[in-house]
Design an enzyme around this catalytic site. Structure first.
Site, mmCIF file in Angstrom:
data_model
loop_
_atom_site.group_PDB
_atom_site.id
_atom_site.type_symbol
_atom_site.label_atom_id
_atom_site.label_comp_id
_atom_site.label_asym_id
_atom_site.label_seq_id
_atom_site.Cartn_x
_atom_site.Cartn_y
_atom_site.Cartn_z
ATOM 1 N N TYR A 39 0.802 -1.164 -0.028
ATOM 2 C CA TYR A 39 0.023 -0.036 0.074
ATOM 3 C C TYR A 39 0.820 1.207 0.062
ATOM 4 C CZ TYR A 39 -3.537 -3.370 1.431
ATOM 5 O OH TYR A 39 -4.503 -4.528 1.356
ATOM 6 N N GLU A 93 -15.102 -3.324 24.474
ATOM 7 C CA GLU A 93 -16.339 -2.871 23.720
ATOM 8 C C GLU A 93 -16.911 -1.695 24.080
ATOM 9 O OE1 GLU A 93 -18.547 -6.627 24.233
ATOM 10 O OE2 GLU A 93 -17.901 -7.220 22.241
#
Ligand SMILES: [Zn+2]
Ligand SMILES: [Zn+2]
Length: 409
Positions: free
Chosen positions: A309, A386
């Site tokens: 990339y 989370e």
């Protein structure tokens, strides 16, 4: 700061994102159990389509890859903003002991792309309830194949930026979760954000023979060692320290036993840079050093440099805006300055080559761990907190609302 209706609306974003938390967590855990690799992720795609089904979005799927694009039209005319979440997992076996661990041996959401999908889907739900504040439209980009498969490039080739006719994408934003930043923090910077990546494979070829009579052979091993060392000298002597590079040889393969000179030695590694010019220069240096050292010892050599990339470069203005928006949502303590880029690589770079935009990290270190010592992304032990998800959902939404804010008349 003076009070404004926009600020009050932003403050409510976090509350709305928290109200979606059960849904976000449930979606994330379902994806986490069923990780898929590469460019074709049919199960993941089906889960995303089902999650978006009850929202009034124009949804389409990829033709060459299993992507999902969902377009949310605002109530007012305006430009097009792109939000992205990548979808794919990594080839390793999970060892976290979580009760929603991967059910697929050899595949794990160890880079947190399951959390990106879940947060982006909840951002789509949140923004769907705020169409009256949107002048333009949001495209939600669910992208497979980030982990080395150039998924974003396939989506660009399929026409990602002109998904909506006559309204090309004019700004873009992506989040990436990280277990090594404190939970609930947002980090970004203008300019280089992540590095370019190229893979290096160098094979030195000599002549095999008996280890006791090297003069009858031509031993590739010492020359391959010289190449590995010369590459490190090159990095310190030929590369501007303020526009840096990393070259790492990760494997060195040669020989079969103690008394044989092998015919070949192979080095494999990676190079990372933070500018296109240094990338080009380091590629040239790697090739010249390998060929020069091999020639000095009358050995053959092949040098393969496989482009990964490009550098992920955040637009300075967009990055400042993202920081301001995140500070408005979270307060300054949760948006610390990001002084330096990180030498990982991302295919979001392909999008940022064409559209002004940015990427930010969302910190998600579990509260009982030290961010410095927590298992990082790509570890078979990585765990993401989370409770950071509402911050991610609200940040996605806030960045889009800011980019598409109606102009006061
Ligand atoms: Zn990732
Ligand atoms: Zn990754």
């Amino acid at each position: 700061m003076a009070y404004s209706p926009i600020m009050e609306s932003q403050a409510k974003l976090l509350t709305q994102a928290e109200q979606l938390q059960d849904r976000t967590v449930d979606l994330r855990r379902r994806l986490h159990r069923r990780p898929e690799l590469g460019l074709q992720l049919p199960e993941t795609q089906a889960v995303i389509l089902a999650e978006l089904e009850d929202l009034d979005l124009d949804v389409r799927t990829g033709t060459t890859v299993s992507s999902v694009l969902a377009v949310l039209e605002g109530e007012l005319p305006g430009p097009t903003h792109l939000l992205r979440g990548d979808m794919d997992a990594l080839p390793l076996t999970e060892d976290t002991g979580l009760d929603f661990s991967s059910e697929i041996p050899g595949a794990m959401h160890a880079c947190g792309h399951d959390t990106h999908v879940a947060m982006l889907a909840s951002a789509a739900r949140l923004l769907s309830s705020r169409r009256s504040e949107i002048a333009g439209r949001v495209i939600f980009m669910f992208q497979p194949g980030e982990e080395g498969f150039h998924g974003a490039r396939y989506m660009l080739e399929e026409g990602l930026l002109s998904t909506v006719e006559d309204a090309p994408v004019s700004s873009a934003f992506a989040l990436h979760i990280s277990s090594t930043f404190a939970s609930g923090t947002v980090h970004t910077r203008g300019g280089p954000f992540l590095a370019s990546e190229d893979r290096i494979e160098i094979t030195v070829s000599g002549r095999g023979g008996h280890a006791s009579a090297p003069h009858h052979a031509n031993d590739p091993i010492p020359a391959a060692c010289e190449i590995a060392l010369a590459l490190q000298t090159m990095v310190t002597r030929r590369v501007d320290v303020f526009d840096p590079a990393v070259v790492t040889i990760g494997t060195f393969a040669a020989g079969t036993t103690h008394n044989i000179i092998p015919p070949t030695a192979t080095l494999r590694g990676t190079m990372r840079t933070l500018s296109a010019s240094t990338r080009t220069a380091v590629r040239d240096h790697v090739r010249r050093i390998a060929e020069g050292v091999a020639a000095a010892h009358d050995l053959g050599v092949t040098v393969e440099l496989t482009p990964g990339y490009p550098v992920t470069v955040n637009d300075a203005t967009v990055a400042t805006t993202v920081r301001d928006v995140a500070e408005g949502l979270l307060g300054p303590d949760l948006v610390p300055p990001m002084d330096f880029p990180i030498m990982g690589a991302e295919d979001w770079s392909y999008v940022l080559e064409q559209v002004p935009g940015a990427m930010a990290f969302l910190g998600a270190c579990p509260p009982d761990l030290d961010p410095v010592a927590a298992p990082p992304n790509h570890s078979n032990l990585v765990v993401f907190d989370e409770t950071s998800f509402p911050t991610g959902v609200a940040t996605y939404a806030a960045v889009a609302l800011d980019a598409l804010a109606p102009t006061p008349n």
